[in-house]
Design a protein around this motif. Structure first.
Motif, PDB file in Angstrom:
ATOM      1  N   ASN A 183     106.352  42.251  29.732  1.00 47.01           N
ATOM      2  CA  ASN A 183     107.707  43.100  30.192  1.00 47.01           C
ATOM      3  C   ASN A 183     108.632  41.573  30.146  1.00 47.01           C
ATOM      4  OD1 ASN A 183     110.467  43.749  31.910  1.00 47.01           O
ATOM      5  ND2 ASN A 183     109.161  43.310  34.020  1.00 47.01           N
ATOM      6  N   CYS A 184     108.764  41.394  28.735  1.00 43.56           N
ATOM      7  CA  CYS A 184     109.648  39.921  28.399  1.00 43.56           C
ATOM      8  C   CYS A 184     110.797  40.201  28.367  1.00 43.56           C
ATOM      9  CB  CYS A 184     109.204  38.648  27.914  1.00 43.56           C
ATOM     10  SG  CYS A 184     108.615  39.266  26.561  1.00 43.56           S
ATOM     11  N   PHE A 185     112.025  39.090  27.896  1.00 43.63           N
ATOM     12  CA  PHE A 185     112.737  39.267  27.794  1.00 43.63           C
ATOM     13  C   PHE A 185     112.935  39.893  25.606  1.00 43.63           C
ATOM     14  CE2 PHE A 185     116.264  38.068  24.123  1.00 43.63           C
ATOM     15  CZ  PHE A 185     117.859  38.644  24.596  1.00 43.63           C
ATOM     16  N   GLU A 186     112.198  39.491  25.368  1.00 48.42           N
ATOM     17  CA  GLU A 186     111.974  39.976  23.838  1.00 48.42           C
ATOM     18  C   GLU A 186     111.491  41.855  24.255  1.00 48.42           C
ATOM     19  OE1 GLU A 186     110.874  37.259  24.792  1.00 48.42           O
ATOM     20  OE2 GLU A 186     111.646  35.921  23.816  1.00 48.42           O
ATOM     21  N   SER A 187     110.533  41.863  24.792  1.00 48.89           N
ATOM     22  CA  SER A 187     110.103  43.812  24.963  1.00 48.89           C
ATOM     23  C   SER A 187     111.380  44.653  25.698  1.00 48.89           C
ATOM     24  CB  SER A 187     109.099  43.102  25.848  1.00 48.89           C
ATOM     25  OG  SER A 187     109.898  42.992  27.104  1.00 48.89           O
ATOM     26  N   HIS A 188     112.463  43.533  25.557  1.00 50.77           N
ATOM     27  CA  HIS A 188     113.778  44.121  26.197  1.00 50.77           C
ATOM     28  C   HIS A 188     114.231  44.818  24.775  1.00 50.77           C
ATOM     29  CE1 HIS A 188     113.060  45.409  30.669  1.00 50.77           C
ATOM     30  NE2 HIS A 188     112.645  44.088  30.898  1.00 50.77           N
ATOM     31  N   VAL A 189     114.531  43.759  24.293  1.00 45.92           N
ATOM     32  CA  VAL A 189     115.484  43.154  22.896  1.00 45.92           C
ATOM     33  C   VAL A 189     114.733  44.816  22.238  1.00 45.92           C
ATOM     34  CG1 VAL A 189     116.112  42.455  21.114  1.00 45.92           C
ATOM     35  CG2 VAL A 189     116.692  41.974  23.050  1.00 45.92           C
ATOM     36  N   ALA A 190     113.342  45.028  22.057  1.00 41.50           N
ATOM     37  CA  ALA A 190     112.909  46.246  21.574  1.00 41.50           C
ATOM     38  C   ALA A 190     112.751  47.188  21.887  1.00 41.50           C
ATOM     39  CB  ALA A 190     111.063  45.297  21.327  1.00 41.50           C
ATOM     40  N   VAL A 191     112.992  47.157  22.954  1.00 40.72           N
ATOM     41  CA  VAL A 191     113.041  48.976  23.660  1.00 40.72           C
ATOM     42  C   VAL A 191     114.198  49.546  23.093  1.00 40.72           C
ATOM     43  CG1 VAL A 191     112.289  49.915  25.245  1.00 40.72           C
ATOM     44  CG2 VAL A 191     111.084  48.526  24.983  1.00 40.72           C
ATOM     45  N   SER A 192     114.902  48.295  23.486  1.00 34.18           N
ATOM     46  CA  SER A 192     116.673  48.572  23.428  1.00 34.18           C
ATOM     47  C   SER A 192     116.976  48.784  22.086  1.00 34.18           C
ATOM     48  CB  SER A 192     117.521  47.553  24.022  1.00 34.18           C
ATOM     49  OG  SER A 192     117.352  47.615  25.067  1.00 34.18           O
ATOM     50  N   LEU A 193     116.643  48.508  20.351  1.00 35.62           N
ATOM     51  CA  LEU A 193     116.325  48.898  19.419  1.00 35.62           C
ATOM     52  C   LEU A 193     116.209  50.247  18.798  1.00 35.62           C
ATOM     53  CD1 LEU A 193     115.944  44.662  18.016  1.00 35.62           C
ATOM     54  CD2 LEU A 193     118.312  45.833  18.313  1.00 35.62           C
ATOM     55  N   VAL A 194     114.721  50.151  19.608  1.00 34.51           N
ATOM     56  CA  VAL A 194     113.920  51.357  18.720  1.00 34.51           C
ATOM     57  C   VAL A 194     114.868  53.201  20.189  1.00 34.51           C
ATOM     58  CG1 VAL A 194     111.780  52.727  19.625  1.00 34.51           C
ATOM     59  CG2 VAL A 194     112.010  50.632  19.072  1.00 34.51           C
ATOM     60  N   ALA A 195     115.208  52.286  21.546  1.00 34.53           N
ATOM     61  CA  ALA A 195     115.940  53.435  22.183  1.00 34.53           C
ATOM     62  C   ALA A 195     117.511  53.842  21.029  1.00 34.53           C
ATOM     63  CB  ALA A 195     116.045  53.226  23.237  1.00 34.53           C
ATOM     64  N   GLY A 196     118.528  53.145  20.926  1.00 36.09           N
ATOM     65  CA  GLY A 196     119.854  53.025  20.097  1.00 36.09           C
ATOM     66  C   GLY A 196     119.036  53.758  18.673  1.00 36.09           C
ATOM     67  N   THR A 197     118.047  53.424  18.098  1.00 31.17           N
ATOM     68  CA  THR A 197     118.030  53.661  16.699  1.00 31.17           C
ATOM     69  C   THR A 197     117.137  55.187  16.997  1.00 31.17           C
ATOM     70  OG1 THR A 197     117.444  51.572  15.921  1.00 31.17           O
ATOM     71  CG2 THR A 197     116.565  53.651  14.536  1.00 31.17           C
ATOM     72  N   VAL A 198     116.862  55.798  18.288  1.00 33.10           N
ATOM     73  CA  VAL A 198     116.238  57.548  17.935  1.00 33.10           C
ATOM     74  C   VAL A 198     117.482  57.905  18.557  1.00 33.10           C
ATOM     75  CG1 VAL A 198     114.805  58.700  19.421  1.00 33.10           C
ATOM     76  CG2 VAL A 198     113.382  56.416  18.103  1.00 33.10           C
ATOM     77  N   LEU A 199     118.782  57.267  18.997  1.00 31.72           N
ATOM     78  CA  LEU A 199     119.265  58.177  20.418  1.00 31.72           C
ATOM     79  C   LEU A 199     120.344  58.140  18.269  1.00 31.72           C
ATOM     80  CD1 LEU A 199     120.037  56.413  23.824  1.00 31.72           C
ATOM     81  CD2 LEU A 199     120.269  58.701  23.134  1.00 31.72           C
ATOM     82  N   LEU A 200     120.837  57.607  17.627  1.00 32.22           N
ATOM     83  CA  LEU A 200     121.495  57.653  16.671  1.00 32.22           C
ATOM     84  C   LEU A 200     121.433  58.083  15.767  1.00 32.22           C
ATOM     85  CD1 LEU A 200     124.091  56.136  15.203  1.00 32.22           C
ATOM     86  CD2 LEU A 200     122.995  54.501  14.557  1.00 32.22           C
ATOM     87  N   GLY A 201     120.067  57.896  15.307  1.00 31.90           N
ATOM     88  CA  GLY A 201     119.232  59.131  14.468  1.00 31.90           C
ATOM     89  C   GLY A 201     119.171  60.397  14.752  1.00 31.90           C
ATOM     90  N   THR A 202     119.244  60.796  16.101  1.00 36.73           N
ATOM     91  CA  THR A 202     118.858  62.617  16.972  1.00 36.73           C
ATOM     92  C   THR A 202     120.278  63.481  16.394  1.00 36.73           C
ATOM     93  OG1 THR A 202     116.903  62.353  18.050  1.00 36.73           O
ATOM     94  CG2 THR A 202     117.893  63.474  18.594  1.00 36.73           C
TER      95      THR A 202
END
Length: 134
Positions: free
Chosen positions: A61-80
């Motif tokens: 639960n660190c800054f890097e994990s939040h960045v990674a989750v944001s990138l994955v979520a943004g990619t999935v949203l945009l792709g969908t």
């Protein structure tokens, strides 16, 4: 007297990790259904990133994990959204289905919970403990 550190994990971070893992699972299911190789590779790569991001969020639960989750979520949203409106490369537009709705809702939930997590952290960090706190 040493004051105890607040826990790095609250309920939002655990739910973020679970929603990201569920998103990755939905992407694997989607990759199995796809016919075009480039779309399969892309969905599989984002699913792998989702699994890694969910694991990092669950463990640290660190800054890097939040960045990674944001990138994955943004990619999935945009792709969908692109798949529903324009279509994936080499394919027609995807019909709106339950799995497509889940791929829209889960990343939004993860991003919303990240703001809740940030609010909890800010609230907890601004309160400096005094000798009278128990």
């Amino acid at each position: 007297m040493k004051t105890p550190r607040p826990s790095r994990h609250g309920w939002p971070s655990r739910v973020i990790a679970l929603t990201t893992a569920l998103t990755a699972l939905m992407l694997v299911r989607r990759a199995i259904e796809l016919d075009v190789t480039s779309s399969v590779v892309l969905a599989t790569a984002v699913a792998l990133g989702g699994v890694l991001a969910a694991g990092k969020m669950w463990a640290h639960n660190c800054f890097e994990s939040h960045v990674a989750v944001s990138l994955v979520a943004g990619t999935v949203l945009l792709g969908t959204l692109l798949g529903l409106t324009l279509g994936l490369p080499g394919e027609d537009r995807s019909p709106l289905s339950v799995s497509q709705v889940m791929l829209l809702v889960l990343p939004i939930v993860a991003l919303t919970l990240q703001s809740v997590e940030l609010r909890h952290r800010r609230r907890d960090s601004t309160h400096t403990p005094t000798p009278y706190d128990s």
